[in-house]
Enzyme design. Structure first.
Site, PDB file in Angstrom:
ATOM      1  N   GLU A   1       0.854  -1.184   0.000  1.00  0.00           N
ATOM      2  CA  GLU A   1       0.000   0.000   0.000  1.00  0.00           C
ATOM      3  C   GLU A   1       0.887   1.229   0.000  1.00  0.00           C
ATOM      4  O   GLU A   1       1.795   1.343   0.831  1.00  0.00           O
ATOM      5  CB  GLU A   1      -0.876  -0.002   1.254  1.00  0.00           C
ATOM      6  CG  GLU A   1      -1.666   1.278   1.388  1.00  0.00           C
ATOM      7  CD  GLU A   1      -2.591   1.315   2.596  1.00  0.00           C
ATOM      8  OE1 GLU A   1      -2.412   0.495   3.516  1.00  0.00           O
ATOM      9  OE2 GLU A   1      -3.478   2.175   2.616  1.00  0.00           O
TER      10      GLU A   1
ATOM     11  N   CYS B   1      -6.738   3.110   1.215  1.00  0.00           N
ATOM     12  CA  CYS B   1      -7.538   4.319   0.984  1.00  0.00           C
ATOM     13  C   CYS B   1      -7.119   5.040  -0.291  1.00  0.00           C
ATOM     14  O   CYS B   1      -7.910   5.763  -0.903  1.00  0.00           O
ATOM     15  CB  CYS B   1      -7.415   5.256   2.170  1.00  0.00           C
ATOM     16  SG  CYS B   1      -8.222   4.580   3.620  1.00  0.00           S
TER      17      CYS B   1
ATOM     18  N   ASN C   1     -12.207  -0.935  -1.808  1.00  0.00           N
ATOM     19  CA  ASN C   1     -11.412  -1.089  -0.591  1.00  0.00           C
ATOM     20  C   ASN C   1     -12.250  -0.624   0.594  1.00  0.00           C
ATOM     21  O   ASN C   1     -12.450   0.561   0.757  1.00  0.00           O
ATOM     22  CB  ASN C   1     -10.145  -0.240  -0.676  1.00  0.00           C
ATOM     23  CG  ASN C   1      -9.426  -0.125   0.653  1.00  0.00           C
ATOM     24  OD1 ASN C   1      -8.910  -1.112   1.171  1.00  0.00           O
ATOM     25  ND2 ASN C   1      -9.406   1.071   1.231  1.00  0.00           N
ATOM     26  N   GLU C   2     -12.760  -1.533   1.344  1.00  0.00           N
ATOM     27  CA  GLU C   2     -13.491  -1.262   2.587  1.00  0.00           C
ATOM     28  C   GLU C   2     -14.524  -0.127   2.472  1.00  0.00           C
ATOM     29  O   GLU C   2     -14.642   0.709   3.362  1.00  0.00           O
ATOM     30  CB  GLU C   2     -12.519  -1.003   3.741  1.00  0.00           C
ATOM     31  CG  GLU C   2     -11.605   0.171   3.615  1.00  0.00           C
ATOM     32  CD  GLU C   2     -10.720   0.391   4.840  1.00  0.00           C
ATOM     33  OE1 GLU C   2     -10.587   1.533   5.252  1.00  0.00           O
ATOM     34  OE2 GLU C   2     -10.160  -0.583   5.377  1.00  0.00           O
TER      35      GLU C   2
HETATM   36  O1  AHR Z   1      -3.551   0.343   5.948  1.00  0.00           O
HETATM   37  C1  AHR Z   1      -3.926   1.587   6.395  1.00  0.00           C
HETATM   38  C2  AHR Z   1      -5.343   1.958   6.000  1.00  0.00           C
HETATM   39  O2  AHR Z   1      -6.220   1.210   6.756  1.00  0.00           O
HETATM   40  C3  AHR Z   1      -5.737   1.634   4.593  1.00  0.00           C
HETATM   41  O3  AHR Z   1      -5.458   2.636   3.705  1.00  0.00           O
HETATM   42  C4  AHR Z   1      -7.202   1.433   4.670  1.00  0.00           C
HETATM   43  O4  AHR Z   1      -7.639   0.514   3.711  1.00  0.00           O
HETATM   44  C5  AHR Z   1      -7.410   1.007   6.083  1.00  0.00           C
HETATM   45  O5  AHR Z   1      -8.380   1.765   6.679  1.00  0.00           O
END
Ligand code: AHR
Length: 775
Positions: A22, A224, A348-349
């Site tokens: 990430e 994110c 993503n979430e």
């Molecule tokens: O990994 C840190 C953050 O945590 C990521 O960007 C997000 O997907 C999660 O909330």
């Protein structure tokens, strides 16, 4: 304790453990991406970070030099990166120019190592005079230099430098002899020695740490990052759109990274696919579903085609033949063979109906065109609650293959929830635990995570994929802690958590075998049966009025009324009372007077570090949640959507029954989490079989006493002594950590032991340890 191994009952472990790249904490630029120049195209701007500008990371060589430095727009090397530098030498001199300070402490050089420099440059006048490019120390001393002659139009100049010294805080300088304007764009310096020697490659030490894990897959590029930004891919603050990240590096448009810095996109999807291949991991890219949950931007449904195309074209880019449009782009970049992509994450979430409406359409299009691709849906950043359920409902409805769960919790939560996946349906969509970590990089965090990973292993195929998050953090640019691998500009180290992940990946058998435990000692319970402690009322950076406050002791029926109060906005919380009873109900009305993050009601408050919090509103004023804090580390037990309106009066009710909590607002129940008691089982065990017939036994002991286990393997034929390879991680203080100074403070030890026979043998698992036996 006795454990019977049942080899006839086995499940494939598949691709269970992988990694998650990430781009936060400068994981790409200044991290994995080996580029040493920061702001190489002079594109930094205040959209990336309020303090950024076109000359960020560039400094004049001398404060008083007669040189005017300006950032120009128009006629740049690439229209996608429209800025470049004009260095106007008004009085000729010997050492006039500019240098780049690199990332972190500077540009790291190693004595004898070769560095590839390139840059686009042109000059208006005095073209008989050269520019000089040099590697220098901070004090200006020159380690290596070369001269280049420029022309009227842009020309790519390149050269190799061999550093005469080791210096981790060096600079790359460009000076101009003669007079007039010298223009520079895309100034780049790479170590020649990248991982696998790839051009535009990645940092060798970091990639080697990843390769040593033998991950089965790599999720990328976020996080994110993939959903925070403008929907238009051409906007400067667009969220991550993979098509911006492929093709010649000069043509990739610099973008704001939502973690508050700039991303050159030099480490793009091609490089990430390549890296996955180079470390033997299956690529697991994630695309956006046309929704930015942070700013609530949704692509109109009749304009969703580009997002569908992003998903379909990505599959073509990864897997298509060389005569397809996107397969040709991949080929052109140097990889005619397909990358063999099997998984695709969409979203993503995300939370909210807008995303799932769009998800469905993208998902259907991918299914129709590429039925072989395993689609991964998403289930919010919460471990339970309405948005988590929404993600799972969508996954079941759309028959996706996997659902991406995310949670960051206290170590105690991981112990309490060890059996989370025991009840998951093994035939429905599988779990992809795409982000998880306990709060911290200590040995204790890693040990507890190991116990949780045993729970995952025992629950394949309900759990199919899992990866710790985040993966990388530059010590000078921390957005998020904990992280798996830490580094500065020239050193790197795996955390204790890294060592655990690596152990599990390096010792993953082909099949998980069923086991039956007998005569197991009692688990140690570390929690009370009830939630007792004080109740406090507060605002969340907001000023709040609480009225009609009433507490009922449900065991005695006694009711207590409290005076109205106004709290928050920096003032102390209102301490209502101490509760020692098991069952109680708190009712009140609340109104937000100022601010926008709503209410905070604490209960079971022992102290600042140990309490429960009911939050209504939260950082984006869109959640209602119950948190449990233990030893200063918080776990969000359950969440639902809720937005607080200012000056509106709400009626709230909190019911506590033992360890079960219910949170109501205006007569509607939003939350009903159970705070599971923290339990330390005598041993967490997983038994696997490798393809060659060897057994792998993992034992994680989180207790402060050893645990002796007699294994019985009735099907094993021989009763002659067998040798076992033992990998052992233990004997550390709970707070011990690896660091750049002591990268191997926590590192597995290898030993061998002779066991009396495969059919029955006893092994004693030391206290606070992880042991892997390979027999
Ligand atoms: O990994 C840190 C953050 O945590 C990521 O960007 C997000 O997907 C999660 O909330």
């Amino acid at each position: 304790m006795k454990v019977k191994i049942c080899p006839e009952q086995k499940e494939k472990t598949g691709d269970l453990f992988g990694i998650f790249f990430e781009d936060l904490n400068h994981a790409a630029d200044g991290g994995l991406y080996a580029e040493l120049v920061q702001n190489r195209s002079f594109e930094f701007c205040d959209i990336d970070h309020p303090s950024y500008h076109g000359l960020t990371a560039w400094e004049p060589l001398h404060a008083d030099q007669p040189v005017q430095l300006r950032i120009m727009t128009g006629n740049a090397v690439s229209e996608k990166n429209p800025h470049y530098l004009s260095m106007d030498v008004q009085e000729p001199g010997e050492d006039y120019g500019i240098w780049n300070i690199g990332f972190g402490e500077g540009i790291p050089l190693k004595k004898g190592a070769v560095y590839n420099f390139c840059c686009y440059a042109k000059r208006e006048q005095d073209r008989k005079e050269p520019i000089e490019v040099s590697l220098r120390g901070k004090d200006g001393s020159i380690y290596a230099k070369q001269e280049f002659y420029l022309e009227k139009d842009w020309k790519k100049i390149s050269g190799q430098f061999c550093s005469a010294v080791t210096d981790s805080a060096a600079r790359l300088a460009v000076t101009a002899k003669g007079r007039g304007k010298v223009y520079l764009d895309f100034v780049s310096l790479f170590p020649q020695d990248t991982f696998k020697g790839r051009k535009n490659g990645v940092r060798k030490d970091l990639a080697e740490l990843l390769a040593a894990m033998h991950p089965k897959f790599m999720r990328f590029p976020g996080g994110c990052l993939i959903h925070d930004g403008a929907l238009d891919p051409d906007a400067r603050d667009a969220f991550y759109r993979w098509k911006n990240t492929v093709g010649p590096v000069e043509q990739r448009p610099a973008r704001r990274n939502s973690w508050g810095y700039n991303q050159t996109l030099g480490l793009g999807f091609y490089e990430l696919f390549q890296l996955s291949e180079d470390i033997g991991a299956k690529p697991l890219p994630v695309v956006n579903g046309g929704w930015d949950p942070h700013h609530k931007r949704a692509v109109p449904m009749d304009e969703i085609q580009p997002f569908i195309d992003d998903a379909l074209d990505l599959i073509e880019f990864a897997n298509g033949s060389t005569d397809t449009k996107w397969g040709a782009v991949r080929t052109e970049m140097g990889h005619p063979e397909p990358f063999g992509m099997e998984y695709l994450g969409i979203g993503n979430e995300e939370v909210g109906a807008e995303f799932f409406e769009r998800f469905e359409v993208i998902c259907r299009a991918v299914r129709e065109k590429y039925p072989e691709i395993k689609i991964i849906g998403t289930a919010s950043p919460f471990a339970a609650g309405s948005e988590f359920e929404r993600g799972w409902d969508s996954a079941v409805k759309n028959k996706v293959d996997l659902v991406d769960e995310h949670y960051y919790m206290s170590p105690e939560w991981f112990l309490a929830n060890h059996h989370r996946y025991d009840s998951y349906d093994r035939s429905g969509p599988g779990v992809f635990l795409g982000e998880y970590a306990s709060w911290g990089n200590t040995w204790y965090n890693a040990l507890v995570e190991a116990s949780y990973m045993i729970g995952m292993e025992k629950n394949v195929p309900a759990v199919r994929l899992a990866c710790y998050a985040p993966m990388l953090a530059h010590t000078d640019y921390v957005n998020w802690k904990p992280d798996m691998i830490w580094y500065d500009n020239h050193r790197a180290c795996g955390s204790a958590n890294y060592e655990v992940q690596k152990l599990f990946m390096n010792h993953l058998g082909r099949w998980e075998l069923a086991t039956v435990a007998e005569e197991a000692p009692q688990a140690v319970k570390k929690s009370e049966d009830q939630i007792t402690g004080s109740i406090l009322l507060d605002g969340n950076e907001s000023e709040v009025e609480y009225t009609r406050i009433c507490l009922k002791n449900e065991d005695t029926g006694e009711t207590t009324k409290f005076a109205d109060c106004r709290v928050g906005a920096g003032g102390p919380a209102e301490l209502l009372t101490e509760v020692q009873t098991e069952n109680y109900t708190l009712t009140f009305e609340a109104k937000e007077k100022q601010g926008f993050r709503g209410f905070r009601i604490y209960f079971g408050w022992q102290d600042e570090d140990n309490n429960f919090m009911w939050s209504v509103g939260g950082w984006q004023n869109q959640d209602i949640s119950i948190f449990e804090k233990i030893k200063g580390r918080s776990s969000e037990l359950m969440q639902a959507l809720f937005t607080v309106e200012k000056e509106k009066s709400y009626t709230f009710c909190l019911k506590v029954r033992g360890r079960k909590v219910e949170a109501w607002a205006d007569e509607k129940k939003y939350l009903d989490p159970v705070s599971k008691p923290v339990v330390e089982e005598p041993i967490y065990l997983s038994v696997q079989e490798k393809e060659d017939g060897k057994l792998i036994i993992k034992g994680v002991n989180v207790q402060k006493q050893p645990c002796s286990v007699t294994f019985n393997c009735p099907d094993a034929e021989d009763e002659t002594p067998v040798s076992a390879d033992i990998t052992y991680l233990g004997d550390y203080e709970e707070t011990a950590e690896n660091s750049l100074e002591q990268p191997h403070a926590i590192i597995p030890q290898k030993k061998t032991a002779i066991l009396p026979g495969k059919r029955e043998f006893t092994y004693c698992f030391p206290e606070n340890s992880i042991t892997i036996l390979e027999i």
